[in-house]
Design a protein around this motif. Structure first.
Motif, PDB file in Angstrom:
ATOM      1  N   VAL A   1     -20.228 -26.467  12.739  1.00 21.07           N
ATOM      2  CA  VAL A   1     -19.338 -26.451  11.587  1.00 21.07           C
ATOM      3  C   VAL A   1     -19.032 -24.854  11.397  1.00 21.07           C
ATOM      4  O   VAL A   1     -19.746 -23.844  11.457  1.00 21.07           O
ATOM      5  CB  VAL A   1     -19.788 -26.943  10.355  1.00 21.07           C
ATOM      6  N   MET A   2     -17.623 -24.714  11.516  1.00 18.90           N
ATOM      7  CA  MET A   2     -17.113 -23.302  10.781  1.00 18.90           C
ATOM      8  C   MET A   2     -16.536 -23.770   9.439  1.00 18.90           C
ATOM      9  O   MET A   2     -15.705 -24.318   9.334  1.00 18.90           O
ATOM     10  CB  MET A   2     -15.952 -22.947  11.760  1.00 18.90           C
ATOM     11  N   PRO A   3     -17.187 -23.046   8.659  1.00 24.86           N
ATOM     12  CA  PRO A   3     -16.926 -23.768   6.966  1.00 24.86           C
ATOM     13  C   PRO A   3     -15.499 -23.245   6.698  1.00 24.86           C
ATOM     14  O   PRO A   3     -14.885 -22.309   7.290  1.00 24.86           O
ATOM     15  CB  PRO A   3     -18.078 -22.693   6.422  1.00 24.86           C
ATOM     16  N   ALA A   4     -14.901 -23.904   5.821  1.00 22.39           N
ATOM     17  CA  ALA A   4     -13.546 -23.566   5.074  1.00 22.39           C
ATOM     18  C   ALA A   4     -13.673 -22.365   4.550  1.00 22.39           C
ATOM     19  O   ALA A   4     -14.711 -21.802   4.190  1.00 22.39           O
ATOM     20  CB  ALA A   4     -13.339 -24.794   4.239  1.00 22.39           C
ATOM     21  N   TYR A   5     -12.565 -21.733   4.229  1.00 23.11           N
ATOM     22  CA  TYR A   5     -12.456 -20.384   3.726  1.00 23.11           C
ATOM     23  C   TYR A   5     -11.028 -20.035   2.873  1.00 23.11           C
ATOM     24  O   TYR A   5     -10.156 -20.829   3.423  1.00 23.11           O
ATOM     25  CB  TYR A   5     -12.779 -19.305   4.626  1.00 23.11           C
ATOM     26  N   THR A   6     -11.196 -19.237   2.170  1.00 23.18           N
ATOM     27  CA  THR A   6      -9.979 -18.797   1.322  1.00 23.18           C
ATOM     28  C   THR A   6      -9.911 -17.278   1.303  1.00 23.18           C
ATOM     29  O   THR A   6     -11.060 -16.745   0.959  1.00 23.18           O
ATOM     30  CB  THR A   6      -9.795 -19.193  -0.008  1.00 23.18           C
ATOM     31  N   THR A   7      -8.852 -16.622   1.647  1.00 26.80           N
ATOM     32  CA  THR A   7      -8.664 -15.253   1.461  1.00 26.80           C
ATOM     33  C   THR A   7      -7.615 -14.974   0.435  1.00 26.80           C
ATOM     34  O   THR A   7      -6.603 -15.798   0.344  1.00 26.80           O
ATOM     35  CB  THR A   7      -8.299 -14.462   2.883  1.00 26.80           C
ATOM     36  N   TYR A   8      -7.541 -13.918  -0.317  1.00 28.72           N
ATOM     37  CA  TYR A   8      -6.712 -13.593  -1.520  1.00 28.72           C
ATOM     38  C   TYR A   8      -6.213 -12.109  -0.896  1.00 28.72           C
ATOM     39  O   TYR A   8      -6.687 -11.382  -0.598  1.00 28.72           O
ATOM     40  CB  TYR A   8      -7.315 -13.417  -2.770  1.00 28.72           C
ATOM     41  N   SER A   9      -4.884 -12.049  -1.415  1.00 27.54           N
ATOM     42  CA  SER A   9      -4.083 -10.671  -1.056  1.00 27.54           C
ATOM     43  C   SER A   9      -3.290 -10.476  -2.489  1.00 27.54           C
ATOM     44  O   SER A   9      -3.162 -11.308  -3.481  1.00 27.54           O
ATOM     45  CB  SER A   9      -2.932 -10.955  -0.090  1.00 27.54           C
ATOM     46  N   LEU A  10      -3.109  -9.302  -2.758  1.00 26.48           N
ATOM     47  CA  LEU A  10      -2.453  -8.676  -3.838  1.00 26.48           C
ATOM     48  C   LEU A  10      -1.526  -7.374  -3.379  1.00 26.48           C
ATOM     49  O   LEU A  10      -2.091  -6.747  -2.296  1.00 26.48           O
ATOM     50  CB  LEU A  10      -3.479  -8.092  -4.750  1.00 26.48           C
ATOM     51  N   GLY A  11      -0.608  -7.276  -3.980  1.00 26.72           N
ATOM     52  CA  GLY A  11       0.516  -6.054  -3.345  1.00 26.72           C
ATOM     53  C   GLY A  11       1.657  -5.742  -4.424  1.00 26.72           C
ATOM     54  O   GLY A  11       1.613  -6.398  -5.536  1.00 26.72           O
ATOM     55  N   ALA A  12       1.931  -4.636  -4.204  1.00 26.81           N
ATOM     56  CA  ALA A  12       3.039  -4.039  -5.263  1.00 26.81           C
ATOM     57  C   ALA A  12       4.183  -3.413  -4.230  1.00 26.81           C
ATOM     58  O   ALA A  12       3.470  -2.629  -3.337  1.00 26.81           O
ATOM     59  CB  ALA A  12       2.554  -3.214  -6.389  1.00 26.81           C
ATOM     60  N   ASN A  13       5.163  -3.038  -4.671  1.00 25.98           N
ATOM     61  CA  ASN A  13       6.120  -2.005  -4.217  1.00 25.98           C
ATOM     62  C   ASN A  13       7.001  -1.736  -5.399  1.00 25.98           C
ATOM     63  O   ASN A  13       7.335  -2.233  -6.296  1.00 25.98           O
ATOM     64  CB  ASN A  13       7.021  -2.973  -3.024  1.00 25.98           C
ATOM     65  N   TYR A  14       7.673  -0.401  -5.137  1.00 22.91           N
ATOM     66  CA  TYR A  14       8.516   0.055  -5.882  1.00 22.91           C
ATOM     67  C   TYR A  14       9.664   0.856  -5.186  1.00 22.91           C
ATOM     68  O   TYR A  14       9.293   1.551  -4.311  1.00 22.91           O
ATOM     69  CB  TYR A  14       7.743   1.251  -6.884  1.00 22.91           C
ATOM     70  N   ARG A  15      10.934   0.653  -5.565  1.00 28.77           N
ATOM     71  CA  ARG A  15      12.115   1.018  -4.910  1.00 28.77           C
ATOM     72  C   ARG A  15      12.633   2.175  -5.817  1.00 28.77           C
ATOM     73  O   ARG A  15      13.116   1.913  -6.908  1.00 28.77           O
ATOM     74  CB  ARG A  15      13.163   0.132  -4.842  1.00 28.77           C
ATOM     75  N   LEU A  16      12.540   3.553  -5.446  1.00 32.94           N
ATOM     76  CA  LEU A  16      12.923   4.688  -6.124  1.00 32.94           C
ATOM     77  C   LEU A  16      14.318   5.062  -5.534  1.00 32.94           C
ATOM     78  O   LEU A  16      14.459   5.356  -4.272  1.00 32.94           O
ATOM     79  CB  LEU A  16      12.210   5.834  -5.935  1.00 32.94           C
ATOM     80  N   THR A  17      15.388   4.858  -6.304  1.00 34.60           N
ATOM     81  CA  THR A  17      16.729   5.445  -5.743  1.00 34.60           C
ATOM     82  C   THR A  17      17.252   6.822  -6.097  1.00 34.60           C
ATOM     83  O   THR A  17      16.709   7.280  -7.264  1.00 34.60           O
ATOM     84  CB  THR A  17      17.824   4.439  -6.800  1.00 34.60           C
ATOM     85  N   LEU A  18      17.436   7.403  -5.070  1.00 35.28           N
ATOM     86  CA  LEU A  18      17.814   8.801  -5.109  1.00 35.28           C
ATOM     87  C   LEU A  18      19.285   9.121  -4.978  1.00 35.28           C
ATOM     88  O   LEU A  18      20.193   8.054  -4.798  1.00 35.28           O
ATOM     89  CB  LEU A  18      17.217   9.493  -3.895  1.00 35.28           C
ATOM     90  N   SER A  19      19.782  10.263  -4.926  1.00 37.33           N
ATOM     91  CA  SER A  19      21.295  10.640  -4.928  1.00 37.33           C
ATOM     92  C   SER A  19      21.738  10.392  -3.425  1.00 37.33           C
ATOM     93  O   SER A  19      20.997  10.241  -2.342  1.00 37.33           O
ATOM     94  CB  SER A  19      21.550  11.910  -5.222  1.00 37.33           C
ATOM     95  N   ASN A  20      23.038  10.197  -3.170  1.00 35.15           N
ATOM     96  CA  ASN A  20      23.738   9.955  -2.088  1.00 35.15           C
ATOM     97  C   ASN A  20      23.313   8.856  -0.927  1.00 35.15           C
ATOM     98  O   ASN A  20      23.077   9.107  -0.052  1.00 35.15           O
ATOM     99  CB  ASN A  20      23.441  11.390  -1.331  1.00 35.15           C
ATOM    100  N   ASP A  21      23.086   7.698  -2.102  1.00 34.52           N
ATOM    101  CA  ASP A  21      22.619   6.425  -1.333  1.00 34.52           C
ATOM    102  C   ASP A  21      21.407   6.539  -0.525  1.00 34.52           C
ATOM    103  O   ASP A  21      21.039   5.667   0.141  1.00 34.52           O
ATOM    104  CB  ASP A  21      23.821   5.981  -0.453  1.00 34.52           C
ATOM    105  N   ARG A  22      20.624   7.413  -0.993  1.00 32.89           N
ATOM    106  CA  ARG A  22      19.125   7.301  -0.453  1.00 32.89           C
ATOM    107  C   ARG A  22      18.108   6.753  -1.555  1.00 32.89           C
ATOM    108  O   ARG A  22      18.461   6.581  -2.527  1.00 32.89           O
ATOM    109  CB  ARG A  22      18.491   8.759  -0.165  1.00 32.89           C
ATOM    110  N   ALA A  23      17.001   5.923  -0.677  1.00 33.41           N
ATOM    111  CA  ALA A  23      16.021   5.386  -1.837  1.00 33.41           C
ATOM    112  C   ALA A  23      14.814   5.607  -0.875  1.00 33.41           C
ATOM    113  O   ALA A  23      14.794   5.626   0.518  1.00 33.41           O
ATOM    114  CB  ALA A  23      16.477   3.823  -1.756  1.00 33.41           C
ATOM    115  N   VAL A  24      13.904   5.376  -1.670  1.00 31.95           N
ATOM    116  CA  VAL A  24      12.424   5.428  -1.126  1.00 31.95           C
ATOM    117  C   VAL A  24      11.746   4.182  -1.523  1.00 31.95           C
ATOM    118  O   VAL A  24      11.540   3.632  -2.761  1.00 31.95           O
ATOM    119  CB  VAL A  24      11.791   6.763  -1.735  1.00 31.95           C
ATOM    120  N   MET A  25      11.326   3.532  -0.637  1.00 35.09           N
ATOM    121  CA  MET A  25      10.298   2.325  -1.029  1.00 35.09           C
ATOM    122  C   MET A  25       8.791   2.603  -0.922  1.00 35.09           C
ATOM    123  O   MET A  25       8.405   3.116   0.131  1.00 35.09           O
ATOM    124  CB  MET A  25      10.774   0.900  -0.209  1.00 35.09           C
TER     125      MET A  25
END
Length: 697
Positions: A636-660
């Motif tokens: 047998v290969m036992p059942a398993y569960t993995t978990y993930s967490l994440g975050a993102n932030y979009r920073l809007t700059l001048s001249n239609d620029r953006a940093v993610m």
């Protein structure tokens, strides 16, 4: 709009403006991908409206009579995905077999192995070779067409077709620079540039490049990879459009070493995921180049021609090291040995050509969408020299450093050159009976030729397709299909006595019934499937054979898209009953097929708080049920569960620029689990934390 009428204008990567309520019904306009149309003031969605795979290219997903998992760019980005493994974890029941997750992917879907040389496609067309991990930095989406797909793709296992769709130039210029890395010490950087230019913007170019140093959670296993690609479009006239895609990617890592079935049977606990058993500097090197050209010519408002020509080449240097205990008495002490081989000259090539004529034909109030085509795939595997080495002492719990150069190679096995030619003539009719009913009928004439050291072999067959789609409302559909197909019985996997041998094709049959409905901003799907195919397994003599019948049946369900303006979800689950029948072995009859979980599920959600809409927080859960490691279901290969967490932030700059800015963590609880089954077993990766930063100009 006809699902078959081909564009004379290139699909774009993004277009500002409101989402059209209806698509133009003109032969010279191709339906755009859903993520190519940006709704002003809204974020990209996980929901998909259009599919790009196979005979369903450019068709509304509600009209598609098959189970298709689509992982759009928005979902890939939210999860911080870096390869197909992260993408396909959103399709429950997809596991891996006999390969390390740090070197290559050998996927299993619906309990059936995906053939590395027939089941992966670029832009719904070219057979790419998945012996080198497929990069997704230059891809707009990943699709998995589940089950039998013989009408359009010819010989392929009924596990499904993985289709990767390249990014293309669109109405908005794209200039993006990005860096990424992880807590292990990996670091990479790349750029993505897309432009349309010329009179009436008839030319389009999308260039992607990426390079990275790789570190993994496995001790001493590291390397590098890089990618360079280009997608080129030319609207030569109002009727003629041309496309060309080319990509080249390399990857070099060390082999971590696997655990042989004989050793797996003696283990009570899952080993340390950081352990490396293979010699240091044991190479796993791949080089791949894919090139695909396409021409579309509109004959008028109702008919069009398409021609495609492509080449996929892959070269691999592969070392293997499988650990086994000296005897059952040495399990406690960990004393054992590694044995394996090294093949420095694995070369593969797929040559692809397809021509089609498609169009509309109204008859007695029924509108027929007709497709007639010819396709030819020529697969070449050059002669290989596989050198085995004498077993070397190794300790399971305290692996010692073994220099690859110190190995003593004893025997050489020559794997002869082989050529497989899959030629198909096909036709398909989708008949629209009013606005609610679609009747589907098609057939493919298969001519399959194999040439190897044992001689020449030809197989001929007719593979029919039939189905019905009923749309109770404009936002819902029900469907039923019956499909037959030929499949390669596969290649004997690593670790078997006949490793590398290619088995003769067998017939597969599938029925599927399902339904879809749009709920708020999400799409809900439910499907039942039943697949009848030849049974491949590893027998007691460690020989991979095809003997008996495999029955794969189950139910799949999914919900994908916006459930509220702030909350996006990608939820799916699968119940699978895969059993062995007519094997002639009493102890095997009725047992579950190895490496097939009965239950599997994936849950992912991302939330953007109303008070801070540029911030996104997400979480995921990925469950794989109990699997058996052998045909007799003794281990047998036992059942398993993995978990993930994440975050993102979009920073809007001048001249239609953006940093993610993004951060994602996977397997946060450091769960130990078996990542792959088959003749060789690998432990799943330990906890990983990835980060990235990108700037859009």
């Amino acid at each position: 709009m006809s699902i078959w009428l081909i564009a004379a204008s290139a699909a774009g990567i993004a277009a500002d403006g409101p989402l059209p309520t209806a698509l133009p019904d003109q032969g010279q306009i191709e339906r755009r991908l859903d993520e190519e149309i940006v709704v002003t003031g809204q974020r990209p969605t996980f929901k998909t409206d259009v599919v790009q795979v196979g005979a369903f290219r450019n068709q509304a997903i509600l009209d598609t009579p098959a189970s298709i998992a689509v992982i759009p760019r928005a979902l890939l980005d939210a999860q911080g995905a870096i390869g197909l493994e992260e993408a396909l974890r959103n399709a429950p029941g997809v596991t891996q077999q006999a390969t390390s997750p740090t070197t290559s992917n050998n996927f299993v879907s619906r309990g059936v192995l995906m053939n590395a040389r027939t089941n992966y496609r670029l832009n719904g067309a070219l057979q790419i070779i998945n012996l080198s991990p497929v990069p997704i930095e230059n891809k707009q989406r990943v699709e998995l067409l589940k089950g039998v797909s013989a009408l359009y793709y010819g010989l392929a296992t009924p596990s499904g077709i993985v289709n990767v769709v390249a990014k293309r130039a669109g109405d908005r210029p794209v200039t993006s620079l990005y860096i990424n890395g992880d807590a292990e010490g990996s670091v990479g950087a790349g750029f993505d540039i897309g432009r349309k230019f010329g009179s009436d913007e008839r030319f389009g170019v999308r260039i992607n490049s990426y390079s990275a140093h790789i570190e993994t959670p496995i001790d001493g296993v590291n390397g590098h990879r890089y990618l360079a690609s280009g997608a080129f479009d030319w609207q030569a006239s109002d009727r003629l459009s041309l496309k060309f895609d080319i990509e080249h990617y390399r990857r070099a890592t060390d082999e971590p070493g696997g655990i042989a079935l004989a050793a797996f049977r003696l283990l009570d606990d899952i080993p340390d995921p950081h352990s490396r058993y293979a010699p240091s500097n044991a190479p796993y090197r791949t080089w791949s180049t894919n090139a695909l050209g396409r021409a579309d010519y509109a004959l008028g408002d109702a008919w069009s021609l398409r021609a495609e020509l492509g080449l996929a080449q892959s070269r691999r240097q592969r070392s293997r090291a499988d650990f086994s205990f000296t005897s059952a008495a040495t399990v406690e002490s960990g004393a054992g040995r590694i044995a394996g081989n090294y093949t420095a000259d694995q070369e593969y090539r797929n040559e692809y050509v397809r021509t089609e004529i498609a169009g509309k034909l109204p008859t007695f109030g029924i509108e027929h969408e007709l497709l007639f085509g010819f396709a030819r795939n020529r697969q070449i595997q050059e002669e290989q020299n596989q050198r085995s080495y004498a077993p070397v002492a190794q300790n399971f719990y305290d692996p010692r450093r073994i220099a690859f150069d110190s190995l003593t190679f004893t025997t050489t096995r020559v794997l002869p050159r082989s050529v497989n030619i899959d030629t198909g003539f096909y036709m398909l009719d989708i008949a629209h009976v009013g606005e609610k009913l679609l009747l589907i009928g098609g057939v493919r004439r298969v001519l399959y030729d194999t040439k190897d050291s044992t001689g020449d072999y030809r197989m001929k067959a007719w593979t029919p397709t039939g189905g019905i789609v009923f749309k109770p409302t404009p936002r819902s559909s029900l469907y039923f299909t019956y499909i037959e197909g030929l499949e390669s019985a596969g290649t004997a996997p690593a670790g078997t006595t006949n490793e590398g041998d290619i088995l003769r094709p067998v017939l597969s049959k599938q029925i599927e019934a399902g339904g879809r409905i749009e709920v708020a901003g999400a799409l809900a799907s439910l499907a039942y499937f039943h697949i009848d195919r030849g049974l491949g397994y590893i027998n007691d003599a460690n020989i991979y054979v095809v003997n008996g019948t495999a029955i794969h049946e189950g139910v799949e369900a999914s919900l994908q898209g916006h459930v509220t303006p702030q909350l996006s979800v990608a939820l799916s689950g699968q119940y699978l009953k895969a059993t062995q029948q007519e094997t002639g072995v009493a102890t095997q009859e009725g047992k579950r097929i190895d490496n097939t979980p009965r239950w599997a599920a994936s849950l992912f959600a991302e939330y953007h708080p109303p008070i801070l809409p540029d911030l996104g927080v997400n979480a995921g859960l990925y469950y794989t049920g109990l699997r058996y490691a052998d045909a007799l279901n003794a281990y047998v290969m036992p059942a398993y569960t993995t978990y993930s967490l994440g975050a993102n932030y979009r920073l809007t700059l001048s001249n239609d620029r953006a940093v993610m800015l993004r951060v994602n963590g996977d397997n946060l609880t450091n769960k130990r689990y078996w990542s792959t089954g088959g003749a060789v077993f690998y432990v799943g990766l330990a906890r990983q934390v990835r980060f990235s930063a990108s700037m859009d100009f």
